[in-house]
Design an enzyme around this catalytic site. Structure first.
Site, PDB file in Angstrom:
ATOM      1  N   SER A  14      51.367  52.211  34.649  1.00  0.00           N
ATOM      2  CA  SER A  14      51.352  52.209  36.116  1.00  0.00           C
ATOM      3  C   SER A  14      51.806  53.555  36.676  1.00  0.00           C
ATOM      4  O   SER A  14      52.737  54.193  36.164  1.00  0.00           O
ATOM      5  CB  SER A  14      52.271  51.118  36.656  1.00  0.00           C
ATOM      6  OG  SER A  14      52.433  51.290  38.042  1.00  0.00           O
ATOM      7  N   SER A  16      52.877  53.680  39.802  1.00  0.00           N
ATOM      8  CA  SER A  16      53.809  53.376  40.891  1.00  0.00           C
ATOM      9  C   SER A  16      55.194  53.974  40.674  1.00  0.00           C
ATOM     10  O   SER A  16      55.792  54.476  41.641  1.00  0.00           O
ATOM     11  CB  SER A  16      53.903  51.857  41.103  1.00  0.00           C
ATOM     12  OG  SER A  16      52.690  51.384  41.635  1.00  0.00           O
ATOM     13  N   THR A  59      51.198  43.077  40.402  1.00  0.00           N
ATOM     14  CA  THR A  59      49.818  43.395  40.050  1.00  0.00           C
ATOM     15  C   THR A  59      49.256  42.316  39.131  1.00  0.00           C
ATOM     16  O   THR A  59      49.903  41.299  38.869  1.00  0.00           O
ATOM     17  CB  THR A  59      49.716  44.829  39.464  1.00  0.00           C
ATOM     18  OG1 THR A  59      48.328  45.156  39.320  1.00  0.00           O
ATOM     19  CG2 THR A  59      50.402  44.972  38.111  1.00  0.00           C
ATOM     20  N   LYS A  63      49.133  38.316  41.149  1.00  0.00           N
ATOM     21  CA  LYS A  63      49.021  38.470  42.602  1.00  0.00           C
ATOM     22  C   LYS A  63      48.803  37.135  43.331  1.00  0.00           C
ATOM     23  O   LYS A  63      49.220  36.988  44.476  1.00  0.00           O
ATOM     24  CB  LYS A  63      47.871  39.419  42.953  1.00  0.00           C
ATOM     25  CG  LYS A  63      48.186  40.884  42.719  1.00  0.00           C
ATOM     26  CD  LYS A  63      47.008  41.724  43.194  1.00  0.00           C
ATOM     27  CE  LYS A  63      47.330  43.193  43.163  1.00  0.00           C
ATOM     28  NZ  LYS A  63      46.301  44.008  43.823  1.00  0.00           N
ATOM     29  N   ASP A 104      47.426  46.197  50.138  1.00  0.00           N
ATOM     30  CA  ASP A 104      46.122  46.782  49.780  1.00  0.00           C
ATOM     31  C   ASP A 104      45.245  46.944  51.026  1.00  0.00           C
ATOM     32  O   ASP A 104      44.463  47.897  51.130  1.00  0.00           O
ATOM     33  CB  ASP A 104      45.387  45.893  48.762  1.00  0.00           C
ATOM     34  CG  ASP A 104      45.962  46.028  47.355  1.00  0.00           C
ATOM     35  OD1 ASP A 104      46.588  47.072  47.061  1.00  0.00           O
ATOM     36  OD2 ASP A 104      45.794  45.088  46.551  1.00  0.00           O
ATOM     37  N   ALA A 129      33.062  41.992  44.644  1.00  0.00           N
ATOM     38  CA  ALA A 129      33.659  40.879  45.383  1.00  0.00           C
ATOM     39  C   ALA A 129      34.806  40.264  44.587  1.00  0.00           C
ATOM     40  O   ALA A 129      35.038  39.060  44.653  1.00  0.00           O
ATOM     41  CB  ALA A 129      32.584  39.832  45.695  1.00  0.00           C
ATOM     42  N   GLY A 131      39.096  40.974  43.268  1.00  0.00           N
ATOM     43  CA  GLY A 131      40.376  41.069  43.970  1.00  0.00           C
ATOM     44  C   GLY A 131      40.429  42.245  44.931  1.00  0.00           C
ATOM     45  O   GLY A 131      40.788  42.098  46.107  1.00  0.00           O
ATOM     46  N   ALA A 132      40.075  43.443  44.454  1.00  0.00           N
ATOM     47  CA  ALA A 132      40.083  44.614  45.331  1.00  0.00           C
ATOM     48  C   ALA A 132      39.061  44.436  46.447  1.00  0.00           C
ATOM     49  O   ALA A 132      39.311  44.788  47.605  1.00  0.00           O
ATOM     50  CB  ALA A 132      39.769  45.882  44.528  1.00  0.00           C
ATOM     51  N   ARG A 152      27.208  41.691  41.700  1.00  0.00           N
ATOM     52  CA  ARG A 152      26.382  41.318  40.546  1.00  0.00           C
ATOM     53  C   ARG A 152      26.190  39.802  40.521  1.00  0.00           C
ATOM     54  O   ARG A 152      25.077  39.310  40.381  1.00  0.00           O
ATOM     55  CB  ARG A 152      27.075  41.811  39.273  1.00  0.00           C
ATOM     56  CG  ARG A 152      26.355  41.473  38.010  1.00  0.00           C
ATOM     57  CD  ARG A 152      27.053  42.077  36.822  1.00  0.00           C
ATOM     58  NE  ARG A 152      28.423  41.587  36.647  1.00  0.00           N
ATOM     59  CZ  ARG A 152      29.239  41.959  35.681  1.00  0.00           C
ATOM     60  NH1 ARG A 152      28.830  42.841  34.789  1.00  0.00           N
ATOM     61  NH2 ARG A 152      30.456  41.464  35.584  1.00  0.00           N
TER      62      ARG A 152
HETATM   63  P1  NAP Z   1      37.964  42.167  39.480  1.00  0.00           P
HETATM   64  O1  NAP Z   1      38.657  41.195  40.388  1.00  0.00           O
HETATM   65  O2  NAP Z   1      37.872  41.895  38.044  1.00  0.00           O
HETATM   66  O3  NAP Z   1      36.474  42.393  40.085  1.00  0.00           O
HETATM   67  C1  NAP Z   1      35.572  43.222  39.402  1.00  0.00           C
HETATM   68  C2  NAP Z   1      34.319  43.425  40.246  1.00  0.00           C
HETATM   69  O4  NAP Z   1      33.496  44.371  39.577  1.00  0.00           O
HETATM   70  C3  NAP Z   1      33.488  42.159  40.431  1.00  0.00           C
HETATM   71  O5  NAP Z   1      32.859  42.201  41.686  1.00  0.00           O
HETATM   72  C4  NAP Z   1      32.444  42.312  39.293  1.00  0.00           C
HETATM   73  O6  NAP Z   1      31.256  41.607  39.530  1.00  0.00           O
HETATM   74  C5  NAP Z   1      32.201  43.791  39.359  1.00  0.00           C
HETATM   75  N1  NAP Z   1      31.660  44.334  38.110  1.00  0.00           N
HETATM   76  C6  NAP Z   1      32.318  44.476  36.922  1.00  0.00           C
HETATM   77  N2  NAP Z   1      31.502  45.037  36.007  1.00  0.00           N
HETATM   78  C7  NAP Z   1      30.298  45.243  36.624  1.00  0.00           C
HETATM   79  C8  NAP Z   1      29.067  45.792  36.218  1.00  0.00           C
HETATM   80  N3  NAP Z   1      28.891  46.252  34.969  1.00  0.00           N
HETATM   81  N4  NAP Z   1      28.068  45.879  37.126  1.00  0.00           N
HETATM   82  C9  NAP Z   1      28.239  45.426  38.394  1.00  0.00           C
HETATM   83  N5  NAP Z   1      29.393  44.888  38.851  1.00  0.00           N
HETATM   84  C10 NAP Z   1      30.415  44.804  37.968  1.00  0.00           C
HETATM   85  O7  NAP Z   1      38.647  43.611  39.594  1.00  0.00           O
HETATM   86  P2  NAP Z   1      39.443  44.229  40.827  1.00  0.00           P
HETATM   87  O8  NAP Z   1      40.876  43.935  40.676  1.00  0.00           O
HETATM   88  O9  NAP Z   1      38.745  43.840  42.088  1.00  0.00           O
HETATM   89  O10 NAP Z   1      39.292  45.800  40.568  1.00  0.00           O
HETATM   90  C11 NAP Z   1      38.037  46.463  40.751  1.00  0.00           C
HETATM   91  C12 NAP Z   1      38.269  47.980  40.632  1.00  0.00           C
HETATM   92  O11 NAP Z   1      39.104  48.400  41.718  1.00  0.00           O
HETATM   93  C13 NAP Z   1      38.998  48.395  39.335  1.00  0.00           C
HETATM   94  O12 NAP Z   1      38.445  49.608  38.878  1.00  0.00           O
HETATM   95  C14 NAP Z   1      40.436  48.633  39.794  1.00  0.00           C
HETATM   96  O13 NAP Z   1      41.099  49.610  39.019  1.00  0.00           O
HETATM   97  C15 NAP Z   1      40.197  49.158  41.201  1.00  0.00           C
HETATM   98  N6  NAP Z   1      41.340  48.936  42.091  1.00  0.00           N
HETATM   99  C16 NAP Z   1      41.815  50.016  42.751  1.00  0.00           C
HETATM  100  C17 NAP Z   1      42.877  49.880  43.621  1.00  0.00           C
HETATM  101  C18 NAP Z   1      43.381  51.087  44.334  1.00  0.00           C
HETATM  102  O14 NAP Z   1      44.476  51.027  44.911  1.00  0.00           O
HETATM  103  N7  NAP Z   1      42.629  52.179  44.361  1.00  0.00           N
HETATM  104  C19 NAP Z   1      43.457  48.618  43.836  1.00  0.00           C
HETATM  105  C20 NAP Z   1      42.932  47.520  43.139  1.00  0.00           C
HETATM  106  C21 NAP Z   1      41.867  47.699  42.267  1.00  0.00           C
HETATM  107  P3  NAP Z   1      31.093  40.061  39.023  1.00  0.00           P
HETATM  108  O15 NAP Z   1      31.780  39.234  40.063  1.00  0.00           O
HETATM  109  O16 NAP Z   1      29.632  39.862  38.974  1.00  0.00           O
HETATM  110  O17 NAP Z   1      31.765  39.973  37.664  1.00  0.00           O
END
Ligand code: NAP
Length: 271
Positions: A14, A16, A59, A63, A104, A129, A131-132, A152
């Site tokens: 992390s 943080s 995290t 969450k 967030d 769609a 968590g983020a 997707r």
């Molecule tokens: P998550 O809940 O697992 O969601 C993943 C998303 O990515 C889903 O919509 C998934 O689609 C899609 N996905 C994964 N592989 C794919 C592919 N090959 N082609 C198309 N779509 C794909 O993850 P999350 O927590 O939302 O995190 C998503 C990203 O945001 C990560 O990289 C994370 O590090 C980043 N993030 C950044 C911050 C920040 O502060 N900058 C905060 C939180 C997260 P499906 O629903 O079809 O599986």
């Protein structure tokens, strides 16, 4: 000394701790920021309250679980996830329960504001769609954007869109046509993380877009590189990470966060 921290699993890498500790150092606040991988979120919150921990970030994978162990504010309730716990109310008004927040959403809002992007009246296309994606969609809509959520798994886009004002759900095949008339593109998928691939065909990008990527490792993702090459403005994922931390810092300490020092510390750990 005040102790703050992060619970999740894994938390070993992390960013943080250096980001928050740079803030304490800059403001000469006597505090530490620690990380912990508990078995159980509820027990960890209870132990933290007993130990006099001042604030916790939360995290993956806790969450959602933490919602049941805190008094969530309206944003955390709407998002269905807590990333910041404030223990200042423990032992006082609301029956001793810590309060739960989701910074967030503020992280996304402040990322756009920092880049002087006014989202009011804009059309945004969001890919992802999870968590983020939930926090990003609410942040865009709260700021006045109409949001096209594409995912997707299209059913998840429809589910998320049904919770968000002025939002519509789509499958990924709709993205190129939607982008032609869009002002904002937000990537909320993990595509591009540690890999030189983009969730969007470069041909669909254009110079009238502001492109935001939640992915922060690498800082310049393939999507952001393609967007810059197309003449679009870009906002990298480290800004969201920074400003969600800034919002937690300000809630816990009651001080305006030293954004520049925290940003420098964060970026010194990213490539
Ligand atoms: P998550 O809940 O697992 O969601 C993943 C998303 O990515 C889903 O919509 C998934 O689609 C899609 N996905 C994964 N592989 C794919 C592919 N090959 N082609 C198309 N779509 C794909 O993850 P999350 O927590 O939302 O995190 C998503 C990203 O945001 C990560 O990289 C994370 O590090 C980043 N993030 C950044 C911050 C920040 O502060 N900058 C905060 C939180 C997260 P499906 O629903 O079809 O599986």
């Amino acid at each position: 000394m005040d102790v703050y921290g992060l619970i999740g699993n894994p938390v070993g890498h992390s960013l943080s701790p250096p980001m928050h500790e740079a803030g304490y150092e800059e403001l000469e606040i006597d505090a530490r920021y620690v990380t912990y991988e508990p078995e159980d979120a509820g027990a960890a919150i209870e132990a933290a309250a007993d130990l006099g921990i001042a604030g916790l970030n939360v995290t993956i994978p806790f969450k959602q679980d933490v919602l049941d162990h805190v008094e969530p504010d309206e944003t955390a309730e709407r998002i269905g996830a807590v990333n910041t716990v404030d223990f200042s109310s423990v032992g006082s008004t609301n029956g001793g329960r810590p309060t739960g927040h989701n910074t967030d959403v503020a992280g996304v809002r402040r990322s756009f504001a920092h880049h002087d992007v006014d989202l009011d009246g804009t059309t945004a296309v969001q890919i992802g769609a999870g968590g983020a994606g939930r926090a990003i969609a609410f942040a865009l809509a709260d700021a006045g954007a109409s949001v096209h959520v594409a995912n997707r798994t299209a059913s998840k886009a429809h589910d998320l869109a049904s919770d968000v004002p002025r939002a519509e759900g789509h499958g990924l095949e709709a993205v190129p046509d939607l982008l032609a008339d869009a002002d904002v593109l937000a990537n909320a998928t993990s595509v591009g993380m540690d890999d030189d691939v983009s969730p969007v065909d470069a041909d669909a990008l254009h110079e009238d877009l502001v492109v935001f990527d939640a992915v922060y490792s690498p800082i310049e993702t393939r999507l952001l590189a393609d967007a810059a090459a197309a003449g679009a403005d870009t906002i990298d994922g480290a800004w969201m990470l920074l400003f969600q931390g800034v919002a937690a810092f300000e809630r816990w300490t009651g001080e305006a966060a030293p954004v520049e020092a925290m940003n420098a510390a964060l970026r010194s750990h990213l490539e």
